[in-house]
Design a protein around this motif. Structure first.
Motif, PDB file in Angstrom:
ATOM      1  N   ARG A 189       0.823  -1.216   0.000  1.00  0.00           N
ATOM      2  CA  ARG A 189       0.000   0.000   0.000  1.00  0.00           C
ATOM      3  C   ARG A 189       0.861   1.272   0.000  1.00  0.00           C
ATOM      4  N   TYR A 190       2.169   1.078   0.174  1.00  0.00           N
ATOM      5  CA  TYR A 190       3.086   2.212   0.160  1.00  0.00           C
ATOM      6  C   TYR A 190       3.987   2.124  -1.068  1.00  0.00           C
ATOM      7  N   LEU A 191       4.467   3.262  -1.518  1.00  0.00           N
ATOM      8  CA  LEU A 191       5.454   3.284  -2.582  1.00  0.00           C
ATOM      9  C   LEU A 191       6.832   3.044  -1.976  1.00  0.00           C
ATOM     10  N   VAL A 192       7.472   1.956  -2.434  1.00  0.00           N
ATOM     11  CA  VAL A 192       8.822   1.632  -1.986  1.00  0.00           C
ATOM     12  C   VAL A 192       9.629   1.330  -3.245  1.00  0.00           C
ATOM     13  N   ASP A 193      10.707   2.074  -3.433  1.00  0.00           N
ATOM     14  CA  ASP A 193      11.442   2.029  -4.689  1.00  0.00           C
ATOM     15  C   ASP A 193      11.880   0.627  -5.083  1.00  0.00           C
ATOM     16  N   ILE A 194      12.387  -0.167  -4.135  1.00  0.00           N
ATOM     17  CA  ILE A 194      12.934  -1.469  -4.511  1.00  0.00           C
ATOM     18  C   ILE A 194      11.857  -2.413  -5.029  1.00  0.00           C
ATOM     19  N   VAL A 195      10.618  -2.222  -4.593  1.00  0.00           N
ATOM     20  CA  VAL A 195       9.527  -3.067  -5.089  1.00  0.00           C
ATOM     21  C   VAL A 195       9.317  -2.828  -6.577  1.00  0.00           C
ATOM     22  N   ASP A 196       9.250  -1.565  -6.969  1.00  0.00           N
ATOM     23  CA  ASP A 196       9.024  -1.288  -8.392  1.00  0.00           C
ATOM     24  C   ASP A 196      10.276  -1.514  -9.233  1.00  0.00           C
ATOM     25  N   ARG A 197      11.449  -1.372  -8.633  1.00  0.00           N
ATOM     26  CA  ARG A 197      12.664  -1.750  -9.367  1.00  0.00           C
ATOM     27  C   ARG A 197      12.645  -3.240  -9.672  1.00  0.00           C
ATOM     28  N   TYR A 198      12.205  -4.022  -8.686  1.00  0.00           N
ATOM     29  CA  TYR A 198      12.136  -5.459  -8.938  1.00  0.00           C
ATOM     30  C   TYR A 198      11.086  -5.792  -9.990  1.00  0.00           C
ATOM     31  N   LEU A 199       9.918  -5.187  -9.882  1.00  0.00           N
ATOM     32  CA  LEU A 199       8.862  -5.467 -10.855  1.00  0.00           C
ATOM     33  C   LEU A 199       9.311  -5.089 -12.264  1.00  0.00           C
ATOM     34  N   ASP A 200       9.990  -3.959 -12.412  1.00  0.00           N
ATOM     35  CA  ASP A 200      10.501  -3.570 -13.736  1.00  0.00           C
ATOM     36  C   ASP A 200      11.517  -4.591 -14.242  1.00  0.00           C
ATOM     37  N   ALA A 201      12.406  -5.051 -13.349  1.00  0.00           N
ATOM     38  CA  ALA A 201      13.419  -6.029 -13.757  1.00  0.00           C
ATOM     39  C   ALA A 201      12.776  -7.360 -14.144  1.00  0.00           C
ATOM     40  N   LEU A 202      11.768  -7.779 -13.380  1.00  0.00           N
ATOM     41  CA  LEU A 202      11.082  -9.032 -13.683  1.00  0.00           C
ATOM     42  C   LEU A 202      10.324  -8.920 -15.000  1.00  0.00           C
ATOM     43  N   LYS A 203       9.630  -7.814 -15.206  1.00  0.00           N
ATOM     44  CA  LYS A 203       8.874  -7.627 -16.445  1.00  0.00           C
ATOM     45  C   LYS A 203       9.779  -7.592 -17.674  1.00  0.00           C
ATOM     46  N   SER A 204      11.024  -7.153 -17.496  1.00  0.00           N
ATOM     47  CA  SER A 204      11.948  -7.123 -18.631  1.00  0.00           C
ATOM     48  C   SER A 204      12.276  -8.523 -19.135  1.00  0.00           C
ATOM     49  N   GLN A 205      12.010  -9.530 -18.304  1.00  0.00           N
ATOM     50  CA  GLN A 205      12.238 -10.920 -18.698  1.00  0.00           C
ATOM     51  C   GLN A 205      10.987 -11.572 -19.290  1.00  0.00           C
ATOM     52  N   LEU A 206       9.866 -10.885 -19.226  1.00  0.00           N
ATOM     53  CA  LEU A 206       8.578 -11.448 -19.643  1.00  0.00           C
ATOM     54  C   LEU A 206       8.137 -10.875 -20.987  1.00  0.00           C
ATOM     55  N   PRO A 207       7.228 -11.561 -21.708  1.00  0.00           N
ATOM     56  CA  PRO A 207       6.654 -10.984 -22.920  1.00  0.00           C
ATOM     57  C   PRO A 207       5.985  -9.644 -22.626  1.00  0.00           C
ATOM     58  N   ALA A 208       6.085  -8.703 -23.567  1.00  0.00           N
ATOM     59  CA  ALA A 208       5.634  -7.336 -23.333  1.00  0.00           C
ATOM     60  C   ALA A 208       4.142  -7.238 -23.046  1.00  0.00           C
ATOM     61  N   HIS A 209       3.346  -8.193 -23.568  1.00  0.00           N
ATOM     62  CA  HIS A 209       1.899  -8.086 -23.368  1.00  0.00           C
ATOM     63  C   HIS A 209       1.481  -8.398 -21.928  1.00  0.00           C
ATOM     64  N   HIS A 235       9.260 -23.309 -25.853  1.00  0.00           N
ATOM     65  CA  HIS A 235       8.226 -23.848 -26.746  1.00  0.00           C
ATOM     66  C   HIS A 235       7.637 -22.785 -27.664  1.00  0.00           C
ATOM     67  N   GLY A 236       8.229 -21.604 -27.666  1.00  0.00           N
ATOM     68  CA  GLY A 236       7.731 -20.542 -28.534  1.00  0.00           C
ATOM     69  C   GLY A 236       6.350 -20.048 -28.159  1.00  0.00           C
ATOM     70  N   LEU A 237       5.959 -20.246 -26.900  1.00  0.00           N
ATOM     71  CA  LEU A 237       4.619 -19.844 -26.455  1.00  0.00           C
ATOM     72  C   LEU A 237       4.583 -18.379 -26.068  1.00  0.00           C
ATOM     73  N   GLN A 238       3.433 -17.773 -26.259  1.00  0.00           N
ATOM     74  CA  GLN A 238       3.116 -16.457 -25.728  1.00  0.00           C
ATOM     75  C   GLN A 238       1.906 -16.644 -24.804  1.00  0.00           C
ATOM     76  N   PRO A 239       2.131 -17.055 -23.571  1.00  0.00           N
ATOM     77  CA  PRO A 239       1.009 -17.369 -22.678  1.00  0.00           C
ATOM     78  C   PRO A 239       0.204 -16.130 -22.318  1.00  0.00           C
ATOM     79  N   PRO A 296      -3.157  -6.637 -18.822  1.00  0.00           N
ATOM     80  CA  PRO A 296      -3.931  -5.668 -18.037  1.00  0.00           C
ATOM     81  C   PRO A 296      -5.443  -5.813 -18.189  1.00  0.00           C
ATOM     82  N   ASP A 297      -5.939  -6.112 -19.389  1.00  0.00           N
ATOM     83  CA  ASP A 297      -7.392  -6.220 -19.565  1.00  0.00           C
ATOM     84  C   ASP A 297      -7.947  -7.444 -18.841  1.00  0.00           C
ATOM     85  N   HIS A 298      -7.184  -8.532 -18.811  1.00  0.00           N
ATOM     86  CA  HIS A 298      -7.637  -9.718 -18.086  1.00  0.00           C
ATOM     87  C   HIS A 298      -7.673  -9.458 -16.582  1.00  0.00           C
TER      88      HIS A 298
END
Length: 441
Positions: free
Chosen positions: A93-113, A269-273, A295-297
């Motif tokens: 419920r609070y903004l903490v920099d390391i949380v969003d740094r981690y989320l950005d780093a994790l998302k960089s490993q995931l498909p953009a969608h 497996h070339g999947l885009q889950p 995001p829409d789901h």
């Protein structure tokens, strides 16, 4: 679940097998829910890298635990957790920099969608949430899984985990199909698996359930490890989407570089889950997990109930997770999994050529399944598997079982495993077989 060996029964302690005070204490405290490994459980006091240390001083090569993925007590992870817990630990419920740094780093490993990531404390929670999101996004209720899948221990995820059920049948909104392999589907594994998923969807519809999701651990670890062929899951994913359902990639076991060639099992497996779940290896032992979704789901789900997890995404978890990502990349652990895993598979196949009770060897990177079979019939031999596991313990190696009958050795050491440690494992396995198994004619 006739013929299925429940996952928690594989090489498990049975009350009465041991008279030790430590075991009696655990049973008094935990009762019927107690789960201990081996008939004579081990009391552990320390660990480092790919080694665990018992109370009696015995050092065990750990080929069983895939939680400390970058190595037990990795100093970079330890330091990150210590530093953060001494600074701040609170909820999201609070903004903490390391949380969003981690989320950005994790998302960089995931498909953009997959633009939204929800942090949880366990893979069970992540898979539970994924199923609820899939149902909200599709309006369907039916789920297709593999025959010996394990996806968690909440009420919802237990219902989609055939290997967790001891007596009760799967609910009518779940249909299980055989995992993808030539023994199940012949030479065209991809087409056979896709047809099986199509048949499962038809069964769900006959029962009055529109499909919500195909839920897959992309290496089918509990089924006995079915990694190949690469790309072999794409047709099945297309079948599910054509029927209106989503594809959920459960990366709790194969994710974070374990398969060697790709960071995620689904990518191999070339999947885009549509949804990705993850857990165990994320924090190298610190309890954390996540679900990544479109995001829409996620919005469709949150319009009805929303979601909040008190401990999910706390700053200490984020610090652990960020350190794990950095270690994987800085130490080349995915590449190490590829190289050392290939050597292990080759060594195991060489041993198998000389043993009448070693069957198929399958896997990718440092996730390998090895079937143990009866010498004459060639059928699965769960009793012999238990004997091999015990013999490996005597050799100073911990290893577990998987598969529908519990006759597949599940080989998943930390990603930092060295070639020397791999050779030690192969030598120990050979000695165990020499003591127990008959040579090939």
């Amino acid at each position: 679940m006739s013929g299925m060996r429940p996952i928690l029964d594989m090489n498990a302690f049975r009350e009465g097998d041991s008279s030790s005070a430590a075991v009696s204490r655990r049973l008094r405290n935990v009762g019927a829910a107690s789960v201990l490994f081996y008939r004579e459980p081990i009391e552990m006091v320390g660990a480092t890298g790919a080694t665990m240390i018992a109370r009696d001083g015995t050092r065990y090569l750990d080929f069983y635990n895939n939680v400390p993925s970058v190595g037990h007590t990795h100093p970079k992870v330890v330091e990150a957790v210590q530093r953060q817990i001494a600074t701040l630990n609170t909820n999201t419920r609070y903004l903490v920099d390391i949380v969003d740094r981690y989320l950005d780093a994790l998302k960089s490993q995931l498909p953009a969608h997959l633009g939204n990531v929800i942090m949880t404390c366990s893979g069970s929670e992540a898979n539970d949430l994924a199923l609820r999101v899939a149902r909200a996004a599709t309006g369907g209720t039916g789920v297709v899984v593999s025959q010996a899948a394990y996806h968690g221990n909440t009420a919802l995820t237990t219902d989609v985990s055939p290997s967790a059920l001891k007596a009760m049948p799967l609910p009518d909104w779940v249909v299980a199909v055989a995992p993808p392999g030539p023994a199940q589907y012949g030479q065209d594994v991809a087409d056979g698996f896709a047809q099986a998923v199509g048949g499962a969807i038809a069964t769900l519809k006959d029962r009055g359930h529109a499909p919500a999701a195909l839920l897959m651990d992309s290496i089918f670890s509990s089924d006995g490890v079915f990694a190949d062929p690469p790309g072999g899951l794409a047709k099945a994913a297309d079948v599910m989407r054509a029927a209106g359902g989503l594809v959920i990639a459960d990366e709790v076991q194969p994710g974070f570089g374990r398969t060697g060639s790709h960071f995620w099992g689904f990518a191999r497996h070339g999947l885009q889950p549509d949804i990705v779940t993850m857990g165990k290896p994320m924090g190298n032992g610190f309890p954390m997990a996540a679900m990544a979704a479109q995001p829409d789901h996620l919005a469709a789900f949150c319009s009805d109930v929303g979601y909040f997890n008190t401990f999910g995404g706390n700053p200490v978890a984020a610090a652990a997770g960020l350190a794990v990502l950095e270690v994987i990349h800085q130490e080349g652990l995915m590449e190490n999994a590829h190289e050392v895993g290939a050597a292990l598979i080759a060594g195991l196949r060489d041993i198998g050529h000389q043993s009448a009770q070693v069957g198929d060897v399958r896997g990718a990177g440092l996730f390998i399944g090895l079937d143990l079979i009866e010498q004459d019939s060639g059928t699965a031999d769960p009793a012999f598997t238990v004997r091999v596991i015990d013999a490996m313990r005597d050799e100073g190696v911990m290893i577990g079982a998987a598969g529908r009958e519990g006759a597949t050795l599940k080989i998943r050491p930390p990603l930092c495993l060295t070639r020397d440690e791999a050779d030690r494992f192969l030598a120990a396995f050979q000695r165990a077989l020499d003591r127990l198994a008959a040579p090939k004619n």
